[in-house]
Scaffold this motif. Structure first.
Motif, PDB file in Angstrom:
ATOM      1  N   VAL A  30     -26.203 -39.229  -7.937  1.00  0.00           N
ATOM      2  CA  VAL A  30     -27.295 -38.342  -8.339  1.00  0.00           C
ATOM      3  C   VAL A  30     -28.639 -39.049  -8.164  1.00  0.00           C
ATOM      4  O   VAL A  30     -28.751 -40.248  -8.424  1.00  0.00           O
ATOM      5  CB  VAL A  30     -27.132 -37.871  -9.804  1.00  0.00           C
ATOM      6  N   SER A  31     -29.603 -38.300  -7.695  1.00  0.00           N
ATOM      7  CA  SER A  31     -30.959 -38.822  -7.537  1.00  0.00           C
ATOM      8  C   SER A  31     -31.824 -38.241  -8.649  1.00  0.00           C
ATOM      9  O   SER A  31     -31.901 -37.013  -8.814  1.00  0.00           O
ATOM     10  CB  SER A  31     -31.528 -38.444  -6.170  1.00  0.00           C
ATOM     11  N   ILE A  32     -32.468 -39.143  -9.412  1.00  0.00           N
ATOM     12  CA  ILE A  32     -33.177 -38.753 -10.633  1.00  0.00           C
ATOM     13  C   ILE A  32     -34.663 -39.078 -10.490  1.00  0.00           C
ATOM     14  O   ILE A  32     -35.030 -40.170 -10.033  1.00  0.00           O
ATOM     15  CB  ILE A  32     -32.601 -39.510 -11.853  1.00  0.00           C
ATOM     16  N   LYS A  33     -35.500 -38.146 -10.910  1.00  0.00           N
ATOM     17  CA  LYS A  33     -36.955 -38.352 -10.875  1.00  0.00           C
ATOM     18  C   LYS A  33     -37.402 -38.983 -12.184  1.00  0.00           C
ATOM     19  O   LYS A  33     -37.206 -38.423 -13.259  1.00  0.00           O
ATOM     20  CB  LYS A  33     -37.679 -37.022 -10.652  1.00  0.00           C
ATOM     21  N   TYR A  34     -37.997 -40.200 -12.080  1.00  0.00           N
ATOM     22  CA  TYR A  34     -38.583 -40.896 -13.222  1.00  0.00           C
ATOM     23  C   TYR A  34     -40.105 -40.703 -13.171  1.00  0.00           C
ATOM     24  O   TYR A  34     -40.702 -40.651 -12.106  1.00  0.00           O
ATOM     25  CB  TYR A  34     -38.281 -42.394 -13.164  1.00  0.00           C
ATOM     26  N   GLY A  35     -40.741 -40.671 -14.351  1.00  0.00           N
ATOM     27  CA  GLY A  35     -42.199 -40.575 -14.414  1.00  0.00           C
ATOM     28  C   GLY A  35     -42.691 -39.145 -14.305  1.00  0.00           C
ATOM     29  O   GLY A  35     -41.909 -38.192 -14.235  1.00  0.00           O
ATOM     30  N   GLU A  36     -44.047 -39.032 -14.273  1.00  0.00           N
ATOM     31  CA  GLU A  36     -44.677 -37.716 -14.239  1.00  0.00           C
ATOM     32  C   GLU A  36     -45.797 -37.695 -13.202  1.00  0.00           C
ATOM     33  O   GLU A  36     -46.413 -38.721 -12.900  1.00  0.00           O
ATOM     34  CB  GLU A  36     -45.277 -37.362 -15.615  1.00  0.00           C
ATOM     35  N   GLY A  37     -46.071 -36.503 -12.651  1.00  0.00           N
ATOM     36  CA  GLY A  37     -47.207 -36.321 -11.764  1.00  0.00           C
ATOM     37  C   GLY A  37     -47.162 -37.226 -10.543  1.00  0.00           C
ATOM     38  O   GLY A  37     -46.144 -37.332  -9.854  1.00  0.00           O
ATOM     39  N   ASP A  38     -48.350 -37.879 -10.300  1.00  0.00           N
ATOM     40  CA  ASP A  38     -48.441 -38.779  -9.143  1.00  0.00           C
ATOM     41  C   ASP A  38     -47.674 -40.071  -9.371  1.00  0.00           C
ATOM     42  O   ASP A  38     -47.427 -40.825  -8.432  1.00  0.00           O
ATOM     43  CB  ASP A  38     -49.917 -39.110  -8.845  1.00  0.00           C
ATOM     44  N   GLU A  39     -47.343 -40.335 -10.619  1.00  0.00           N
ATOM     45  CA  GLU A  39     -46.663 -41.586 -10.941  1.00  0.00           C
ATOM     46  C   GLU A  39     -45.173 -41.302 -11.185  1.00  0.00           C
ATOM     47  O   GLU A  39     -44.668 -41.390 -12.293  1.00  0.00           O
ATOM     48  CB  GLU A  39     -47.308 -42.245 -12.161  1.00  0.00           C
ATOM     49  N   ILE A  50     -43.880 -46.186 -16.493  1.00  0.00           N
ATOM     50  CA  ILE A  50     -43.578 -44.770 -16.290  1.00  0.00           C
ATOM     51  C   ILE A  50     -42.592 -44.325 -17.361  1.00  0.00           C
ATOM     52  O   ILE A  50     -41.888 -45.130 -17.953  1.00  0.00           O
ATOM     53  CB  ILE A  50     -43.007 -44.491 -14.884  1.00  0.00           C
ATOM     54  N   LYS A  51     -42.535 -43.029 -17.567  1.00  0.00           N
ATOM     55  CA  LYS A  51     -41.685 -42.460 -18.617  1.00  0.00           C
ATOM     56  C   LYS A  51     -40.219 -42.481 -18.180  1.00  0.00           C
ATOM     57  O   LYS A  51     -39.871 -42.089 -17.077  1.00  0.00           O
ATOM     58  CB  LYS A  51     -42.122 -41.015 -18.886  1.00  0.00           C
ATOM     59  N   LEU A  52     -39.343 -42.981 -19.072  1.00  0.00           N
ATOM     60  CA  LEU A  52     -37.906 -42.951 -18.831  1.00  0.00           C
ATOM     61  C   LEU A  52     -37.366 -41.642 -19.394  1.00  0.00           C
ATOM     62  O   LEU A  52     -37.475 -41.395 -20.604  1.00  0.00           O
ATOM     63  CB  LEU A  52     -37.218 -44.139 -19.513  1.00  0.00           C
ATOM     64  N   PRO A  53     -36.782 -40.796 -18.524  1.00  0.00           N
ATOM     65  CA  PRO A  53     -36.306 -39.488 -18.990  1.00  0.00           C
ATOM     66  C   PRO A  53     -35.292 -39.603 -20.138  1.00  0.00           C
ATOM     67  O   PRO A  53     -34.584 -40.608 -20.271  1.00  0.00           O
ATOM     68  CB  PRO A  53     -35.643 -38.888 -17.741  1.00  0.00           C
ATOM     69  N   LEU A  54     -35.250 -38.553 -20.957  1.00  0.00           N
ATOM     70  CA  LEU A  54     -34.307 -38.416 -22.073  1.00  0.00           C
ATOM     71  C   LEU A  54     -34.548 -39.407 -23.202  1.00  0.00           C
ATOM     72  O   LEU A  54     -33.772 -39.460 -24.156  1.00  0.00           O
ATOM     73  CB  LEU A  54     -32.848 -38.539 -21.598  1.00  0.00           C
ATOM     74  N   THR A  55     -35.586 -40.220 -23.108  1.00  0.00           N
ATOM     75  CA  THR A  55     -35.860 -41.213 -24.157  1.00  0.00           C
ATOM     76  C   THR A  55     -37.328 -41.138 -24.518  1.00  0.00           C
ATOM     77  O   THR A  55     -38.123 -40.446 -23.872  1.00  0.00           O
ATOM     78  CB  THR A  55     -35.540 -42.642 -23.674  1.00  0.00           C
ATOM     79  N   ASP A  56     -37.685 -41.878 -25.552  1.00  0.00           N
ATOM     80  CA  ASP A  56     -39.100 -41.956 -25.927  1.00  0.00           C
ATOM     81  C   ASP A  56     -39.703 -43.276 -25.452  1.00  0.00           C
ATOM     82  O   ASP A  56     -40.703 -43.736 -25.989  1.00  0.00           O
ATOM     83  CB  ASP A  56     -39.258 -41.803 -27.444  1.00  0.00           C
ATOM     84  N   ARG A  57     -39.077 -43.880 -24.416  1.00  0.00           N
ATOM     85  CA  ARG A  57     -39.559 -45.180 -23.931  1.00  0.00           C
ATOM     86  C   ARG A  57     -40.253 -45.033 -22.587  1.00  0.00           C
ATOM     87  O   ARG A  57     -39.944 -44.144 -21.781  1.00  0.00           O
ATOM     88  CB  ARG A  57     -38.385 -46.161 -23.762  1.00  0.00           C
ATOM     89  N   SER A  58     -41.179 -45.950 -22.322  1.00  0.00           N
ATOM     90  CA  SER A  58     -41.744 -46.106 -20.979  1.00  0.00           C
ATOM     91  C   SER A  58     -41.310 -47.475 -20.463  1.00  0.00           C
ATOM     92  O   SER A  58     -41.126 -48.417 -21.238  1.00  0.00           O
ATOM     93  CB  SER A  58     -43.277 -46.000 -21.000  1.00  0.00           C
ATOM     94  N   ILE A  59     -41.142 -47.576 -19.159  1.00  0.00           N
ATOM     95  CA  ILE A  59     -40.648 -48.817 -18.557  1.00  0.00           C
ATOM     96  C   ILE A  59     -41.554 -49.221 -17.406  1.00  0.00           C
ATOM     97  O   ILE A  59     -42.173 -48.372 -16.764  1.00  0.00           O
ATOM     98  CB  ILE A  59     -39.187 -48.661 -18.076  1.00  0.00           C
ATOM     99  N   PRO A  60     -41.625 -50.533 -17.110  1.00  0.00           N
ATOM    100  CA  PRO A  60     -42.526 -50.981 -16.047  1.00  0.00           C
ATOM    101  C   PRO A  60     -41.913 -50.796 -14.662  1.00  0.00           C
ATOM    102  O   PRO A  60     -40.692 -50.730 -14.505  1.00  0.00           O
ATOM    103  CB  PRO A  60     -42.703 -52.468 -16.354  1.00  0.00           C
ATOM    104  N   VAL A  61     -42.782 -50.752 -13.666  1.00  0.00           N
ATOM    105  CA  VAL A  61     -42.376 -50.820 -12.254  1.00  0.00           C
ATOM    106  C   VAL A  61     -42.626 -52.254 -11.811  1.00  0.00           C
ATOM    107  O   VAL A  61     -43.759 -52.755 -11.918  1.00  0.00           O
ATOM    108  CB  VAL A  61     -43.166 -49.840 -11.378  1.00  0.00           C
ATOM    109  N   VAL A  62     -41.592 -52.931 -11.339  1.00  0.00           N
ATOM    110  CA  VAL A  62     -41.721 -54.330 -10.940  1.00  0.00           C
ATOM    111  C   VAL A  62     -41.417 -54.460  -9.454  1.00  0.00           C
ATOM    112  O   VAL A  62     -40.692 -53.647  -8.866  1.00  0.00           O
ATOM    113  CB  VAL A  62     -40.772 -55.251 -11.742  1.00  0.00           C
TER     114      VAL A  62
END
Length: 874
Positions: free
Chosen positions: A212-221, A256-268
């Motif tokens: 499955v391919s999942i979209k992380y984040g919102e908008g342009d990010e 960026i926002k991690l779906p289904l959670t209230d956490r945000s995670i970095p892009v490294v």
């Protein structure tokens, strides 16, 4: 002329039953060998040592064809060396098989409605010992059935007192040398066995899954990541991209926002990411993936464990308490409802790791475990092969060995079990860590506890070559029999066992290798070359074949297929053929004994022997030399084949048959041939003994009156060769073979007598006329003899009168019809092979088949034309 004469204690008996019955003799013979201590090795002996340690089968195991195969080869090596005058030790034993054995006892408890936790650790371990005494070791009795010549007085078990001391000693030594450490790392976890397992205990297979391919984040990010394990996203702590990927440079360093959670995670940005694969962005779950763990270490990411030891989700309310596979479906459904699933591929076939013990899907899991720092140990193990102290056979298998030892990761040695060698480390109330050696007292007092884990089974079996000989004590056995000579094992456990023994042997024994040669075998497969598996329905119990055909037949079949490092196909027809070989040996020896074969007295000098006698003695010495060379090169298939053809073809089919006329005539020539035949059988039976021990024991002791072929001398090549006699008998064989072929072509019955004129003057065949006539059923030419067919062969001429035996006109008509059919087949095949359009479209296998038909047609035409030429005119 010969070095093979035996000094016998008594005159031999000439009585043998008319048929060989393996079931009636094998068990009795084996017990007699053991009672007489033929397999016992003496550390005080002045004989040179020869040592093989048996790969210890699991205490839960039973004899399968793989065991029978390797045990046959090890037994052959040891029996031969014993006959050669070595103090041969083949040391038996069993492995405690931590996971497998614990599973057996836990299954018993489950049937009683209990678990190991109901008993507690001490009572459970005691229950395992009881199970071992009652049910374990079944395979040891089966090894006796196969004929294993092991020293039962030295039998060892990886949990016995001596081996336990060895385990504790080497753990302490490695710990003190800072080669054992404790650390939190990603390991392979079995949610069914509830323990860590090593990389080599994980078996990979192609499973149907989903990608499955999942979209992380919102908008342009936003980023899209693909995964087959959607449930692990709950533990994601980053998304990683390649540093040079222009698509994502603007996102590196952002959260960026991690779906289904209230956490945000970095892009490294990490070079581990392949920008050409998928979207070029990967989710990072450090607590549940080894590559992600490494990325997390490099970037200081948090590791969040989202499953417990049974692979049940432990975080995030809606999914908490779900099994990992239930959670996978639920999470994908939740993401789909939010519009975050951008692609789904189902089924998606991919490689999935499974526990080799219970077949459960393995879960990568962050866990605190004990590890061996393998780099210096693996370096030493590689160097020992590179500098020639240890030879790998066949040599091309060295690459697999180096691929492993040169790229070995640190070894996770702790297991979350109760059955096994408990880790000898105690923890104190103030955070103290104390490793205790075998002669040291563990710390006591309030707050002190021992580590609850046990050691990987391969840790103790890695000590096998020296721990079984008494290490860490410098015992007489260790001094005499270490290093061992040969490790014979399947190429499939180079990684499991071979490399570990090399590492530990070199480390514990001050750089002395554990064995001088590693002889690697292939795996036994079915007659079509397919892997044997219960799911395929092609697994064979070797005991069934032993019951039906005898242990010798099974052993000879396995040895005859044993080319170094190559898989061994085996079918029941082949075992039946080997049984026929054992019967042939029996019947030929019985005939020989009834016709005066003897080992009594010296062998006559060459000038007293016939050409036939000199030929077979020359071939005998050549066979001894061949067999010795093949043994030294571990060419079991070739040595078995050489013995088969020498015994069946040259001794039984030719020498015995050629000698029949001599025996019938009687007198001094018969006595000479009887002595030669006795010599040949004596040596042949000794050469065959390591592979087929039971039938040869019965026949050899009957022939010679000797105590046992087990302790007889191995034959030596005396150097006697008589090429002139060999050429003479080859000519004789050509005449007999050619005339037999002609008789068969003409449809004559094997026993049908035909008048013949033999022209042998001026050839070496003149002395053999009586034998030729006897073997070919040729009558002397009588009155009215008419040579209707003449066969020139090997410088001689055989004229046959077929006028009273076949209808020449009818035979010519039949052959002409066969010739026409063969010529038609040839024309059709040539037409197809000459058609360019056909060749361009036809599959290779079809073209090859037509070429085969053409070759067969050419052979048939040549054969039929020869037959027609030899027939008289009608």
């Amino acid at each position: 002329m010969t070095e093979n004469a035996q000094q016998q204690p008594s005159a031999p008996s000439t009585e043998l039953p008319t048929q060989y019955a393996p079931a009636e003799v094998e068990g009795k013979l084996y017990e007699r060998w053991v009672e007489r201590s033929y397999f016992a090795a003496d550390a005080k002996s002045e004989k040179p040592p020869y040592t093989i340690v048996i790969p210890p089968p699991n205490v839960t195991g039973s004899l399968h064809l793989g065991h029978a195969f390797q045990h046959t080869l090890m037994d052959a090596l040891t029996r031969r060396k014993r006959m050669q005058g070595y103090e041969a030790l083949w040391l038996p034993g069993m492995d405690h098989a931590g996971i497998a054995t614990q599973n057996k006892v836990e299954q018993q408890l489950a049937e009683e409605g209990k678990s190991r936790h109901d008993l507690g650790r001490e009572e459970f371990v005691e229950r395992v010992w009881q199970w071992k005494e009652e049910y374990g070791g079944k395979i040891l009795g089966q090894m006796r059935r196969l004929g294993d010549g092991v020293d039962w007085d030295r039998e060892r078990f990886t949990m016995d007192e001596g081996l336990s001391k060895a385990v504790q000693t080497i753990f302490k030594k490695l710990y003190d040398d800072e080669l054992i450490y404790r650390a939190e790392r990603i390991i392979n976890w079995c949610p069914r066995c509830l323990t860590a397992i090593s990389d080599i205990e994980v078996e990979y297979q192609e499973d149907d899954g989903e990608l499955v391919s999942i979209k992380y984040g919102e908008g342009d990010e936003t980023l899209v990541v693909a995964t087959t394990r959607a449930e692990t996203m709950l533990g994601d702590t980053a998304v990683a991209v390649h540093p040079d990927d222009e698509r994502y440079k603007h996102l590196v360093g952002k959260r960026i926002k991690l779906p289904l959670t209230d956490r945000s995670i970095p892009v490294v940005a990490d070079t581990h990411v392949d920008p050409e694969f998928g979207t070029g962005a990967v989710k990072v779950t450090p607590a549940h993936d080894p590559n992600d763990f490494a990325i997390g270490q490099r970037h200081g990411l948090e590791s969040i464990t989202v499953m417990d030891e049974r692979a049940v989700i432990t975080v995030h309310g809606p999914f908490q308490g779900l099994d990992r596979f239930e959670a996978r479906s639920a999470i994908v459904g939740a993401l789909r409802s939010q519009g975050r699933i951008v692609a789904e591929k189902r089924p998606y076939v991919h490689s999935v790791g499974h526990c080799s013990r219970c077949r459960t899907t393995v879960e990568p899991r962050l866990s605190m475990q004990w590890w061996v720092k393998v780099a210096p140990l693996a370096q030493a193990a590689g160097d020992a092969v590179r500098d020639g102290r240890v030879a790998i056979h066949p040599a091309d298998m060295s690459k697999r060995y180096f691929d492993w030892v040169d790229n070995m990761h640190d070894w996770c040695i702790s297991r979350q079990l109760w059955w096994g060698h408990r880790i000898p480390v105690w923890y104190g109330p103030e955070g103290q860590v104390v490793c205790v050696g075998p002669d040291e007292e563990p710390p006591t007092g309030e707050g002190w506890t021992q580590d609850t884990d046990v050691l990987d089974t391969w840790f103790s079996s890695g000590l096998w070559p020296f721990s079984t000989l008494g290490w860490p004590e410098n015992t007489p056995d260790l001094q005499k029999f270490y290093p061992t000579d040969v490790l014979l094992t399947g190429h499939d456990i180079i990684f499991f066992w071979v490399a570990r023994m090399m590492m530990f042997g070199l480390y514990a024994m001050d750089g002395e290798v554990p064995f001088k040669t590693i002889a690697l075998t292939g795996l036994v497969r079915d007659e079509r070359g397919k892997k044997m598996s219960k799911s395929f329905g092609n697994v064979v119990d070797p005991l069934d074949w032993m019951d039906k055909y005898g242990s010798d037949a099974v052993r000879f079949t396995l040895a005859k297929g044993a080319n170094p490092g190559t898989d061994v196909p085996i079918g029941e027809d082949w075992v039946q053929a080997s049984r026929n070989f054992a019967n042939k040996i029996w019947n030929a020896t019985r005939f020989a004994l009834m016709n005066g074969a003897t080992v009594e007295g010296p062998l006559p000098e060459p000038e007293e022997l016939s050409a036939t006698d000199r030929w077979i003695l020359s071939r005998l010495n050549e066979t001894i030399a061949e067999v010795d060379a093949f043994y030294e090169d571990f060419q079991f298939a070739k040595l078995s084949d050489a013995l088969y053809h020498f015994a069946w073809d040259e001794v039984f089919d030719w020498y015995v048959e050629l000698s029949k006329t001599t025996f019938m005539a009687g007198g001094e020539p018969a006595k000479v041939s009887g002595r030669v035949l006795g010599e040949v059988l004596d040596v042949t039976l000794r050469l065959l003994h390591p592979i087929v021990p039971f039938v040869t024991e019965t026949l050899w002791t009957t022939l010679t009156g000797g105590e046992s072929v087990v302790v007889a001398d191995w034959p030596k090549d005396s150097g006697f060769r008589d090429k002139a006699a060999e050429q003479e008998i080859e000519q004789l064989q050509q005449v007999i073979t050619e005339v037999r072929r002609f008789r068969a072509d003409q449809g004559l019955q094997p026993g049908q007598r035909v008048p013949a004129r033999l022209t042998l003057d001026g050839t070496a065949l003149a002395p053999h006329e009586a034998a030729i006539r006897q073997l070919l059923r040729l009558q002397p030419e009588g009155e009215g003899f008419s040579a209707t067919a003449t066969l020139p062969v090997a410088g001689a001429s055989v004229a046959l009168d077929l006028s009273g035996t076949i209808d020449v006109a009818a035979e010519r008509k039949r052959l002409a019809k066969d010739l026409a059919a063969a010529e038609k087949e040839k024309a059709q095949a040539n037409a197809k092979l000459g058609n360019e359009a056909f060749l361009a479209k036809a599959p290779d296998n079809v073209v090859d088949k037509i070429r085969g038909r053409l070759a067969k047609a050419d052979e048939d035409i040549a054969r039929i034309q020869t037959q027609l030429e030899r027939l008289p005119e009608a």
